[in-house]
Design an enzyme around this catalytic site. Sequence first.
Site, PDB file in Angstrom:
ATOM      1  N   GLU A 354      38.238  68.695  18.372  1.00 59.81           N
ATOM      2  CA  GLU A 354      36.843  69.074  18.661  1.00 59.81           C
ATOM      3  C   GLU A 354      36.097  67.906  19.329  1.00 59.81           C
ATOM      4  O   GLU A 354      35.071  68.110  19.976  1.00 59.81           O
ATOM      5  CB  GLU A 354      36.119  69.511  17.385  1.00 59.81           C
ATOM      6  CG  GLU A 354      34.848  70.302  17.666  1.00 59.81           C
ATOM      7  CD  GLU A 354      34.303  71.033  16.443  1.00 59.81           C
ATOM      8  OE1 GLU A 354      33.635  70.388  15.608  1.00 59.81           O
ATOM      9  OE2 GLU A 354      34.548  72.250  16.321  1.00 59.81           O
ATOM     10  N   HIS A 385      61.454  70.405   6.004  1.00 62.77           N
ATOM     11  CA  HIS A 385      62.133  71.698   5.794  1.00 62.77           C
ATOM     12  C   HIS A 385      61.413  72.811   6.531  1.00 62.77           C
ATOM     13  O   HIS A 385      61.652  73.989   6.258  1.00 62.77           O
ATOM     14  CB  HIS A 385      62.206  71.992   4.294  1.00 62.77           C
ATOM     15  CG  HIS A 385      62.879  70.906   3.517  1.00 62.77           C
ATOM     16  ND1 HIS A 385      64.245  70.866   3.316  1.00 62.77           N
ATOM     17  CD2 HIS A 385      62.383  69.786   2.949  1.00 62.77           C
ATOM     18  CE1 HIS A 385      64.556  69.769   2.625  1.00 62.77           C
ATOM     19  NE2 HIS A 385      63.443  69.094   2.385  1.00 62.77           N
ATOM     20  N   LYS A 498      31.267  82.338  19.731  1.00 61.41           N
ATOM     21  CA  LYS A 498      30.211  82.748  18.788  1.00 61.41           C
ATOM     22  C   LYS A 498      29.306  83.795  19.436  1.00 61.41           C
ATOM     23  O   LYS A 498      28.955  84.797  18.830  1.00 61.41           O
ATOM     24  CB  LYS A 498      29.376  81.535  18.375  1.00 61.41           C
ATOM     25  CG  LYS A 498      30.054  80.558  17.445  1.00 61.41           C
ATOM     26  CD  LYS A 498      29.079  79.410  17.117  1.00 61.41           C
ATOM     27  CE  LYS A 498      29.701  78.331  16.249  1.00 61.41           C
ATOM     28  NZ  LYS A 498      28.778  77.191  16.021  1.00 61.41           N
TER      29      LYS A 498
HETATM   30  O1  F6P Z   1      33.001  74.246  14.905  1.00 63.88           O
HETATM   31  C1  F6P Z   1      31.713  74.101  15.366  1.00 63.88           C
HETATM   32  C2  F6P Z   1      30.868  73.418  14.304  1.00 63.88           C
HETATM   33  O2  F6P Z   1      29.592  73.179  14.806  1.00 63.88           O
HETATM   34  C3  F6P Z   1      31.483  72.122  13.783  1.00 63.88           C
HETATM   35  O3  F6P Z   1      31.258  71.031  14.627  1.00 63.88           O
HETATM   36  C4  F6P Z   1      30.804  72.006  12.461  1.00 63.88           C
HETATM   37  O4  F6P Z   1      31.456  71.086  11.595  1.00 63.88           O
HETATM   38  C5  F6P Z   1      30.907  73.452  11.958  1.00 63.88           C
HETATM   39  O5  F6P Z   1      30.740  74.241  13.144  1.00 63.88           O
HETATM   40  C6  F6P Z   1      29.887  73.832  10.897  1.00 63.88           C
HETATM   41  O6  F6P Z   1      28.609  73.573  11.397  1.00 63.88           O
HETATM   42  P1  F6P Z   1      27.365  73.601  10.348  1.00 63.88           P
HETATM   43  O7  F6P Z   1      27.587  72.455   9.395  1.00 63.88           O
HETATM   44  O8  F6P Z   1      26.145  73.421  11.197  1.00 63.88           O
HETATM   45  O9  F6P Z   1      27.400  74.921   9.642  1.00 63.88           O
END
Ligand code: F6P
Length: 532
Positions: A354, A385, A498
């Site tokens: 990320e 394994h 999203k």
């Molecule tokens: O995966 C995207 C992200 O923004 C991550 O960087 C982050 O850790 C996760 O979603 C959760 O985000 P939040 O803590 O704002 O719910």
Amino acid sequence: MNKAMTSKNTVIKHLKSHAERLFLTRITELFDRSSDRFDRLSFELDGLFVDFSKNNIDQETLSELFDLARLSDVEGWRRAMFAGDIINASENRPALHVALRDPNGEALIVDGVDIRAAVRDTLNHMEQLVEKLRSASWLGATGKLITDIVHIGIGGSVLGPEIAVRALASKTSNAPKIHFVANVDAEALMPTLSALDAETTLVVIVSKTFTTLDTMTNAVSARQWLSDALPGKDISAHMIGITAARDVAMEFGVTPENILTFWDWVGGRFSLWSAVGFPVAVTAGMDAFRQLLEGARKLDEHFLNAPFESNIPVLLALVGIWNANYLDMRTHAVLPYDERLAGFPPYLQQLEMESTGKGVHVDGSPVINETAPIIFGYPGTDAQHTFFQALHQGTRSISMDFIGCLKGEQGKNNHHDQLMASLFSQTEALMLGRLQSQAGVSADQACPGNRSSTTILLDALTPETLGMLLALYEHKIFVQSIIWNINAFDQWGVELGKQLGKTVLQEIDAAQSVNGHDGSTNGLINRYLNKR
Ligand code: F6P
């Protein structure tokens, strides 16, 4: 093109010719050429030991890589990060997770606020809540003690806490038991809740924005579970919010005194050191949490001050770039030979992929080299394994980090001896191989060898050494991002999924067959609508 770029391109050319040279060299030959190779290529810092010598690299190559780091201005960017400069340009934010583990440093002003004072205040507030829980004085709505905590969060809001709680579980005294829930799949939350008693359960909701759909869907269901089980009762004693969005948490029903805050300048995957680490302090105690912070701060100090030639995160970064960009190793295996670090591979998948899984430079121009390798991994000896066959005889070039602890938690025993013997022998076998010509074996039984690995050894797994290990990788990916000239601290790539997910969810809620997508997506959604 400026002088630095010209020189950087010259260094890149040199590195390519070193790669051609070393492609024809076996790692064992590099050991034959210098009897002190292990001593020269292994480094130690307070109980953390890293051996780079089983990589296909030599001093000439390393010195070019140090030049590459200098020409990329790693020193300048490092200074900028610790000073709180806006190094996360696309989100117009600093990246100050390093300030979280140095709460007693000198004042550091961000947006007119001394953030170190804010960090200290939050740690003190966190300690108050932790002590109430650990001293068995936190009572629920019906006057019963809290015995269980459901920690709801996803990504960085769960992975760091989960690995640290697991790693430090042996330090647990009479603390409430932690249950982590991340996936929006009801199979994560419902079985967890049905095994618990709402009267003695505290729900901790962790989200920087308090809007992440997976987390908030679970949070709403958990709040409903509390209300249903405690009709007419004030359930505020059963909820804590850990967030940068205080108002949203209060609207959700969390009382102000049960909200622990962290800040925009803390990235989710770097947030363990903030109040997000709450379950670690509940499990192992606030002193242990502060030792975790201290371990990370020690590594920070080393990263800031050690010359590149003996700077462990810089070396880990450069060896990674050498393997990924010059020896064409596009996947990287993380192999913790310690059951307490079983959560390390998924944690590192987020931290690395990320952060450096990016395709454009900070100026928006396309990247032409490979950036983040695909990170995968599993605890040893299990992994021997599952996928080790491919590591030994597969066609792909894969770099590897083996991680182990010299002292096990259970004291000296044959289990730990076998575990460590496996770690050492696997890295040896991967390097030596078993050549058909030498060993008189069939082609099927031959192993090509010459497979690179780095070995990281902790004297023991303590809050401090865990803090050092995690901070080591944070600075590794930071250095790599500078050399690749990409932003390690944003994650715009997760937004598209999203957004499209919201549309599909609305269509599923409407329960009408769809035809506005491509043929596959239409077909899949309609099949779900017809058969669910
Ligand atoms: O995966 C995207 C992200 O923004 C991550 O960087 C982050 O850790 C996760 O979603 C959760 O985000 P939040 O803590 O704002 O719910």
